[in-house]
Write a protein that holds these residues in place. Sequence first.
Motif, mmCIF file in Angstrom:
data_model
loop_
_atom_site.group_PDB
_atom_site.id
_atom_site.type_symbol
_atom_site.label_atom_id
_atom_site.label_comp_id
_atom_site.label_asym_id
_atom_site.label_seq_id
_atom_site.Cartn_x
_atom_site.Cartn_y
_atom_site.Cartn_z
ATOM 1 N N ASP A 71 10.784 7.557 4.479
ATOM 2 C CA ASP A 71 10.847 8.951 4.951
ATOM 3 C C ASP A 71 10.801 9.945 3.789
ATOM 4 O OD1 ASP A 71 13.342 8.411 3.956
ATOM 5 O OD2 ASP A 71 14.469 9.041 5.744
ATOM 6 N N ALA A 72 11.198 9.498 2.574
ATOM 7 C CA ALA A 72 11.086 10.364 1.385
ATOM 8 C C ALA A 72 9.618 10.573 1.035
ATOM 9 C CB ALA A 72 11.823 9.739 0.209
ATOM 10 N N LEU A 73 8.837 9.489 1.099
ATOM 11 C CA LEU A 73 7.397 9.605 0.821
ATOM 12 C C LEU A 73 6.715 10.485 1.859
ATOM 13 C CD1 LEU A 73 6.478 5.926 -0.202
ATOM 14 C CD2 LEU A 73 6.971 7.859 -1.697
ATOM 15 N N GLU A 74 7.146 10.359 3.115
ATOM 16 C CA GLU A 74 6.571 11.194 4.181
ATOM 17 C C GLU A 74 6.857 12.670 3.913
ATOM 18 O OE1 GLU A 74 8.154 9.679 7.826
ATOM 19 O OE2 GLU A 74 6.877 7.872 7.794
ATOM 20 N N LYS A 75 8.064 12.959 3.435
ATOM 21 C CA LYS A 75 8.441 14.351 3.150
ATOM 22 C C LYS A 75 7.648 14.899 1.964
ATOM 23 C CE LYS A 75 10.981 17.965 4.011
ATOM 24 N NZ LYS A 75 10.779 18.691 5.279
ATOM 25 N N THR A 119 -5.654 14.568 4.727
ATOM 26 C CA THR A 119 -4.630 14.896 5.721
ATOM 27 C C THR A 119 -3.246 14.546 5.173
ATOM 28 O OG1 THR A 119 -4.691 12.707 6.727
ATOM 29 C CG2 THR A 119 -6.268 14.336 7.563
ATOM 30 N N LYS A 120 -2.227 14.912 5.950
ATOM 31 C CA LYS A 120 -0.852 14.582 5.560
ATOM 32 C C LYS A 120 -0.673 13.065 5.467
ATOM 33 C CE LYS A 120 2.364 15.747 8.497
ATOM 34 N NZ LYS A 120 3.249 16.642 9.277
ATOM 35 N N ASP A 121 -1.280 12.337 6.408
ATOM 36 C CA ASP A 121 -1.178 10.874 6.390
ATOM 37 C C ASP A 121 -1.884 10.290 5.166
ATOM 38 O OD1 ASP A 121 -0.405 8.337 7.676
ATOM 39 O OD2 ASP A 121 -2.574 8.052 7.835
ATOM 40 N N ASP A 122 -3.014 10.929 4.772
ATOM 41 C CA ASP A 122 -3.723 10.481 3.561
ATOM 42 C C ASP A 122 -2.820 10.604 2.331
ATOM 43 O OD1 ASP A 122 -6.108 9.811 4.832
ATOM 44 O OD2 ASP A 122 -6.945 11.824 4.614
ATOM 45 N N PHE A 123 -2.099 11.737 2.257
ATOM 46 C CA PHE A 123 -1.185 11.932 1.128
ATOM 47 C C PHE A 123 -0.114 10.833 1.101
ATOM 48 C CE2 PHE A 123 -2.391 16.577 0.954
ATOM 49 C CZ PHE A 123 -2.866 16.523 -0.332
ATOM 50 N N PHE A 124 0.403 10.509 2.279
ATOM 51 C CA PHE A 124 1.423 9.459 2.385
ATOM 52 C C PHE A 124 0.869 8.118 1.893
ATOM 53 C CE2 PHE A 124 3.277 6.028 5.070
ATOM 54 C CZ PHE A 124 4.555 6.036 4.531
ATOM 55 N N GLN A 125 -0.347 7.797 2.329
ATOM 56 C CA GLN A 125 -0.973 6.537 1.920
ATOM 57 C C GLN A 125 -1.282 6.523 0.420
ATOM 58 O OE1 GLN A 125 -1.296 3.811 3.671
ATOM 59 N NE2 GLN A 125 -0.453 4.759 5.507
ATOM 60 N N ILE A 126 -1.678 7.693 -0.123
ATOM 61 C CA ILE A 126 -1.992 7.795 -1.559
ATOM 62 C C ILE A 126 -0.734 7.532 -2.389
ATOM 63 C CG2 ILE A 126 -2.601 9.454 -3.388
ATOM 64 C CD1 ILE A 126 -4.596 10.682 -1.314
ATOM 65 N N LEU A 127 0.419 7.972 -1.884
ATOM 66 C CA LEU A 127 1.683 7.743 -2.589
ATOM 67 C C LEU A 127 2.129 6.287 -2.513
ATOM 68 C CD1 LEU A 127 3.692 10.886 -1.441
ATOM 69 C CD2 LEU A 127 3.088 10.346 -3.806
ATOM 70 N N LYS A 128 1.677 5.577 -1.486
ATOM 71 C CA LYS A 128 2.229 4.266 -1.199
ATOM 72 C C LYS A 128 1.296 3.100 -1.516
ATOM 73 C CE LYS A 128 4.145 1.707 2.722
ATOM 74 N NZ LYS A 128 4.337 1.695 4.182
ATOM 75 N N ALA A 129 0.010 3.230 -1.131
ATOM 76 C CA ALA A 129 -0.862 2.052 -1.087
ATOM 77 C C ALA A 129 -1.607 1.692 -2.377
ATOM 78 C CB ALA A 129 -1.861 2.208 0.069
ATOM 79 N N PRO A 130 -2.253 2.640 -3.077
ATOM 80 C CA PRO A 130 -3.124 2.236 -4.203
ATOM 81 C C PRO A 130 -2.376 1.484 -5.308
ATOM 82 C CG PRO A 130 -3.498 4.531 -3.618
ATOM 83 C CD PRO A 130 -2.282 4.093 -2.871
ATOM 84 N N LYS A 131 -3.106 0.658 -6.037
ATOM 85 C CA LYS A 131 -2.506 -0.107 -7.147
ATOM 86 C C LYS A 131 -1.990 0.821 -8.244
ATOM 87 C CE LYS A 131 -4.384 -4.023 -8.506
ATOM 88 N NZ LYS A 131 -5.362 -5.021 -8.957
ATOM 89 N N ASN A 132 -2.629 2.010 -8.338
ATOM 90 C CA ASN A 132 -2.223 2.962 -9.379
ATOM 91 C C ASN A 132 -1.514 4.170 -8.778
ATOM 92 O OD1 ASN A 132 -4.497 3.951 -8.084
ATOM 93 N ND2 ASN A 132 -5.283 4.983 -9.914
ATOM 94 N N ALA A 133 -0.844 3.989 -7.635
ATOM 95 C CA ALA A 133 -0.165 5.101 -6.959
ATOM 96 C C ALA A 133 0.812 5.795 -7.911
ATOM 97 C CB ALA A 133 0.585 4.590 -5.725
ATOM 98 N N LEU A 134 0.979 7.108 -7.712
ATOM 99 C CA LEU A 134 1.874 7.889 -8.575
ATOM 100 C C LEU A 134 3.291 7.327 -8.564
ATOM 101 C CD1 LEU A 134 1.195 11.722 -8.198
ATOM 102 C CD2 LEU A 134 1.309 10.381 -10.290
ATOM 103 N N THR A 135 3.757 6.903 -7.396
ATOM 104 C CA THR A 135 5.109 6.334 -7.297
ATOM 105 C C THR A 135 5.236 5.109 -8.205
ATOM 106 O OG1 THR A 135 4.303 5.186 -5.330
ATOM 107 C CG2 THR A 135 5.620 7.168 -4.972
ATOM 108 N N LYS A 136 4.195 4.272 -8.221
ATOM 109 C CA LYS A 136 4.213 3.052 -9.048
ATOM 110 C C LYS A 136 4.147 3.399 -10.532
ATOM 111 C CE LYS A 136 2.092 0.419 -5.300
ATOM 112 N NZ LYS A 136 0.858 -0.179 -4.773
ATOM 113 N N GLN A 137 3.447 4.503 -10.862
ATOM 114 C CA GLN A 137 3.379 4.934 -12.263
ATOM 115 C C GLN A 137 4.752 5.381 -12.759
ATOM 116 O OE1 GLN A 137 0.178 7.774 -12.987
ATOM 117 N NE2 GLN A 137 -1.121 6.749 -11.480
#
Length: 466
Positions: A392-396, A357-375
């Motif tokens: 709100d940028a991650l939500e978008k 879901t859209k919320d899953d995508f948001f969590q994937i960007l934010k929560a995991p230790k190897n999240a894309l944002t953290k990479q």
Amino acid sequence: MIDNNSYLTPRQIVEELDKYIIGQHEAKRNVAIALRNRWRRMNAGQDMQKEIVPNNILMIGATGVGKTEIARRLAKVADAPFTKVEASKFTEVGYVGRDVESMVRDLVEQSVNMVKARKKEDVKAKAAQIVEDIILDALIPPLKKNSPSGIFTGEVPSPSSSDDDHELNERTREKFREKIKSGELDERKIEINVSSSSNPGVGVIGGGMDEVSMMNIQEMISGMMPKKSKKRKVAIGEARQLLLEEEAAKLIDMDEVKEEAIRKAENTGIIFIDEIDKIASGSRKNGGGGPDVSREGVQRDLLPIVEGSSVNTKYGVIQTDHILFVAAGAFHISKPSDLIPELQGRFPIRVELNSLTKDDFFQILKAPKNALTKQYQAMLNAEGVELSFLEDALEKIAEIAFHVNTEVENIGARRLHTVMSHLLNEIMFDVPEKIGPNAKILITKEIVSERLSGLVKNQDLSQYIL
């Protein structure tokens, strides 16, 4: 008996998986139970150990929802040998491609590498001492105490000038030993002997030969060839790395490694069979090509391996009875019941993974230790640039990735790689020339909208397709 402390409980396994994978709780629970059941089997009574078979798992879900990641992370949590294979590869050349037993041989190879790496770590200190002596000998060769005749007698010689030379040599060597340890001489070049592997390629004229026989012949010929070494002039820092690997390998017993690796693969190995839906007979309907006989042939060849059989490898015979098999497929065209009944019965645990879901995508960007944002943050941090994202940028970003998956083709979380790449490519190109060290970059909702939303609004989605 297996030490309880080395095996996590199902709840602890799920907690570890949660650090890297968002959602899919049912799948995580089932693989956690399957993993813990291995400890339970190995701690059961001797009479029942052989009778308890693993509950192999069939994961059903679209691409990019986390099927492979769950299996791969599970293997890391368990410190278990893991190999992934696409079932469709066995049908690609009219079913004369790789032998299906190759997946078991790959697993054993992985197991050997794991055991070898651990044993090398155990002898690392001893190997480092040997390497230090080799480097020291290359820098300051030791003096031998000789008798006046020039022949070594083995007796304690009488005090003479040679004793003073020997003592001076030892003091110099000790000073240089300290410099080697501190890394002070890492840039100095020395000449060392390194072994060069002579593994001749062997071809066979005439009749075909199976993979194991070919490997055995190559290994036998390689063993018969004399071990060659060559002189190389390298910096001490590089010499230390080259020699450490070589000396550590000499200190471990390869027969012991092979035996342990076979046991490890048999009792803790995990084989992940992806795209199993592509070999289901029903998958040829609605446009799926390929003869059913080929697909069913692959299934029937898989069956004995999953049921439990003996497979020859270059390290010895392995029994597959207690290897955990995790199969996965989207099953868009075919369904699990299109697999032959015998194979269906060997995957008793079936888990359907949810679409993201859209919320899953948001969590994937934010929560995991190897999240894309953290990479991306880690990569830019290497250039001295600080990258941060507003909520709100991650939500978008999540909203756009979800929208593109809905409009074009649902490829799950993989879509985020493309979206993030398009968003940050300009920044990644400008660092370090235009954007220098100590710069701080903040990604806002407005920046995301400016760089991505226009394309989505115009339905120009071609560049998002992987």
